[in-house]
Scaffold this motif. Structure first.
Motif, mmCIF file in Angstrom:
data_model
loop_
_atom_site.group_PDB
_atom_site.id
_atom_site.type_symbol
_atom_site.label_atom_id
_atom_site.label_comp_id
_atom_site.label_asym_id
_atom_site.label_seq_id
_atom_site.Cartn_x
_atom_site.Cartn_y
_atom_site.Cartn_z
ATOM 1 N N ALA A 113 29.545 -50.712 -15.862
ATOM 2 C CA ALA A 113 28.584 -50.024 -14.998
ATOM 3 C C ALA A 113 28.837 -48.521 -14.998
ATOM 4 O O ALA A 113 27.892 -47.713 -15.094
ATOM 5 N N ARG A 114 30.094 -48.115 -14.886
ATOM 6 C CA ARG A 114 30.408 -46.693 -14.831
ATOM 7 C C ARG A 114 30.138 -46.003 -16.172
ATOM 8 O O ARG A 114 29.630 -44.872 -16.211
ATOM 9 N N LYS A 115 30.447 -46.668 -17.260
ATOM 10 C CA LYS A 115 30.201 -46.050 -18.569
ATOM 11 C C LYS A 115 28.707 -45.925 -18.827
ATOM 12 O O LYS A 115 28.233 -44.893 -19.339
ATOM 13 N N TYR A 116 27.950 -46.958 -18.469
ATOM 14 C CA TYR A 116 26.490 -46.899 -18.636
ATOM 15 C C TYR A 116 25.907 -45.750 -17.821
ATOM 16 O O TYR A 116 25.104 -44.943 -18.334
ATOM 17 N N ALA A 117 26.312 -45.647 -16.565
ATOM 18 C CA ALA A 117 25.771 -44.605 -15.691
ATOM 19 C C ALA A 117 26.176 -43.216 -16.169
ATOM 20 O O ALA A 117 25.364 -42.271 -16.126
ATOM 21 N N ALA A 118 27.417 -43.071 -16.616
ATOM 22 C CA ALA A 118 27.871 -41.767 -17.099
ATOM 23 C C ALA A 118 27.054 -41.310 -18.298
ATOM 24 O O ALA A 118 26.698 -40.128 -18.415
ATOM 25 N N GLU A 119 26.743 -42.244 -19.179
ATOM 26 C CA GLU A 119 25.987 -41.901 -20.375
ATOM 27 C C GLU A 119 24.516 -41.650 -20.083
ATOM 28 O O GLU A 119 23.874 -40.809 -20.725
ATOM 29 N N LYS A 120 23.957 -42.373 -19.104
ATOM 30 C CA LYS A 120 22.535 -42.261 -18.802
ATOM 31 C C LYS A 120 22.230 -41.171 -17.776
ATOM 32 O O LYS A 120 21.190 -40.511 -17.836
ATOM 33 N N LYS A 121 23.134 -40.993 -16.778
ATOM 34 C CA LYS A 121 22.828 -40.109 -15.654
ATOM 35 C C LYS A 121 23.818 -38.969 -15.475
ATOM 36 O O LYS A 121 23.518 -37.980 -14.811
ATOM 37 N N GLY A 122 25.026 -39.129 -16.004
ATOM 38 C CA GLY A 122 26.065 -38.128 -15.816
ATOM 39 C C GLY A 122 27.325 -38.744 -15.251
ATOM 40 O O GLY A 122 27.266 -39.754 -14.530
ATOM 41 N N SER A 123 28.466 -38.124 -15.538
ATOM 42 C CA SER A 123 29.754 -38.708 -15.163
ATOM 43 C C SER A 123 29.970 -38.783 -13.657
ATOM 44 O O SER A 123 30.850 -39.502 -13.181
ATOM 45 N N ASP A 124 29.190 -38.021 -12.879
ATOM 46 C CA ASP A 124 29.336 -38.078 -11.425
ATOM 47 C C ASP A 124 28.680 -39.316 -10.825
ATOM 48 O O ASP A 124 28.885 -39.627 -9.653
ATOM 49 N N TYR A 125 27.911 -40.067 -11.623
ATOM 50 C CA TYR A 125 27.323 -41.326 -11.149
ATOM 51 C C TYR A 125 28.349 -42.434 -11.374
ATOM 52 O O TYR A 125 28.362 -43.090 -12.411
ATOM 53 N N SER A 126 29.195 -42.636 -10.382
ATOM 54 C CA SER A 126 30.319 -43.560 -10.549
ATOM 55 C C SER A 126 30.508 -44.533 -9.404
ATOM 56 O O SER A 126 31.322 -45.456 -9.500
ATOM 57 N N THR A 127 29.767 -44.365 -8.316
ATOM 58 C CA THR A 127 29.980 -45.218 -7.141
ATOM 59 C C THR A 127 29.578 -46.662 -7.433
ATOM 60 O O THR A 127 28.526 -46.924 -8.030
ATOM 61 N N ILE A 128 30.416 -47.576 -7.003
ATOM 62 C CA ILE A 128 30.115 -49.014 -7.066
ATOM 63 C C ILE A 128 29.942 -49.513 -5.631
ATOM 64 O O ILE A 128 30.824 -49.312 -4.784
ATOM 65 N N ILE A 129 28.825 -50.135 -5.357
ATOM 66 C CA ILE A 129 28.552 -50.695 -4.034
ATOM 67 C C ILE A 129 28.836 -52.190 -4.058
ATOM 68 O O ILE A 129 28.407 -52.896 -4.979
#
Length: 386
Positions: A113-129
């Motif tokens: 999830a974090r790698k996908y978000a970092a690549e698609k939205k930026g490395s600051d998109y890292s929160t997991i709910i």
């Protein structure tokens, strides 16, 4: 020294063991060192899917032992590839990463999830709910994902980047997504360690839609609920949704350590060479065992699981000492008038091994437990609840 004395002297004191030494068993009946027999209603906390000493499972393991017991992931092995194929065909997922445990399978899901978000939205998109009252494992990261504070107290600081919301409260989830740069949402469809509590179906479906609309990776933790436990192959199949990631372990390999993280179309190519790894993940013996388990979790077996749930609910309904029954399939939580720990102790004395989950007696018998054995165990349970 006795086994108990040796255990207390040399093994870290993390387990408050019952005073029982199990030495052998067959199916859903085990025997201790004194010769006393017990009906096993815990299956190693949902691990021995077809009971103890299952002949098909044993043959799969021993046949593989005669070939090769381990090979590094620098090479191909048949059991690993065959199991990945089965898992993808049965779920619609696209790729699988194998590990050794439920915590590791959840760590892999979080990484995806974090790698996908970092690549698609930026490395600051890292929160997991995740949900309050959840349980996702005992590593520092999966403890952080776990929504129960008492698991956190001894090990702070935990891995940052986790937010916990209340199950069933869509408004709270919407606010959490709005206020955090969110990579993923992880959910158990039934909160096992949290008390065997099914999450509301409409909430799960609404959360799935919300995540899809915000390009958030939707992960389902099937470590305890998976591999036939709820009467479907995976619990999410009871909810009419398709996750982006599925994590599972426990009953998958029938008693050997094996975790699997199933990656859907959104994240199927998120990992490249060197992005993740595991020395023992995909071990050919564990995978051969899992192939023997998964190939037998068919509709006939799953129908039997659902019928046994009906039998349990019917047997326990409106009986003295029983307040409520929760769960799904052969993942059952029983709220008793007496403290759950007292009921479990009384059952053990009378030859039935049960578990607890929060304030409930928890039942996780083998998926193929014979109905007469199940009925006998329930009769003893009811006597211990009176």
């Amino acid at each position: 020294m006795t086994i108990t004395e040796k255990d207390k002297k040399y093994i870290a004191g993390t387990y408050n063991r019952f005073p029982v030494e199990i030495v052998e068993g067959k199916g859903s009946v085990v025997r201790d060192s004194s010769g006393k027999e017990y009906i096993d209603m815990g299956s190693g906390i949902g691990v021995t899917s077809f009971g103890i000493g299952d002949d098909v499972w044993k043959k799969a393991v021993t046949d593989q032992l005669d070939r090769v017991q381990h090979m590094s992931n620098l090479y191909y092995t048949g059991p690993c590839a065959d199991l990945a194929e089965k898992l993808c065909e049965r779920t619609g997922m696209k790729k699988v990463f194998f590990s050794n445990s439920g915590a590791e399978s959840n760590e892999c899901a979080i990484k995806a999830a974090r790698k996908y978000a970092a690549e698609k939205k930026g490395s600051d998109y890292s929160t997991i709910i995740t949900l309050k009252n959840s349980f996702h494992g005992r590593t520092l990261t999966t403890l952080a994902a776990t929504g129960q504070e008492h698991y956190h107290e001894l090990y702070n600081p935990l891995t940052p980047g986790f937010v916990h919301v209340t199950a069933g409260d869509m408004h709270e989830l919407e606010i959490a997504i709005r206020d955090n740069k969110t990579a993923g949402f992880m959910i158990e469809c039934i909160q096992g360690e949290g008390g065997v509590i099914p999450v509301d179906r409409e909430y799960v479906k609404a959360a799935r839609e919300l995540c899809a609309g915000n390009d958030i990776v939707f992960m389902v933790d099937e470590v305890q609920t998976g591999n036939g436990r709820t009467g479907r192959l995976y619990a999410y199949m009871n909810y009419d949704i398709t996750p982006d990631v599925i994590s599972t372990a426990k009953g998958l390999s029938g008693g050997l350590p094996l975790g699997a993280t199933l990656l859907g179309e959104k994240v199927e190519n998120v990992f490249g060479y060197g992005d993740h790894g595991s020395t023992f993940g995909g071990n050919p013996i564990a995978c051969a065992a899992a192939n023997s388990i998964l190939s037998r979790i068919d509709e006939k077996l799953l129908d039997g699981v659902r019928k046994k749930e009906e039998l349990i609910r019917k047997t326990l309904a409106d009986k003295p000492g029983i307040e409520d029954v929760s769960g799904m399939g052969l993942m059952i939580g029983i709220k008793t008038v007496k403290p759950a720990a007292d009921v479990v102790k009384a059952c053990m004395e009378k030859g039935v091994l049960c578990l607890t989950a929060k304030d409930r007696v928890r039942l996780l018998p083998a998926l193929n437990i014979p109905e007469d054995v199940l009925q006998r165990a329930l009769s003893i349970l009811l006597r211990c609840c009176e």
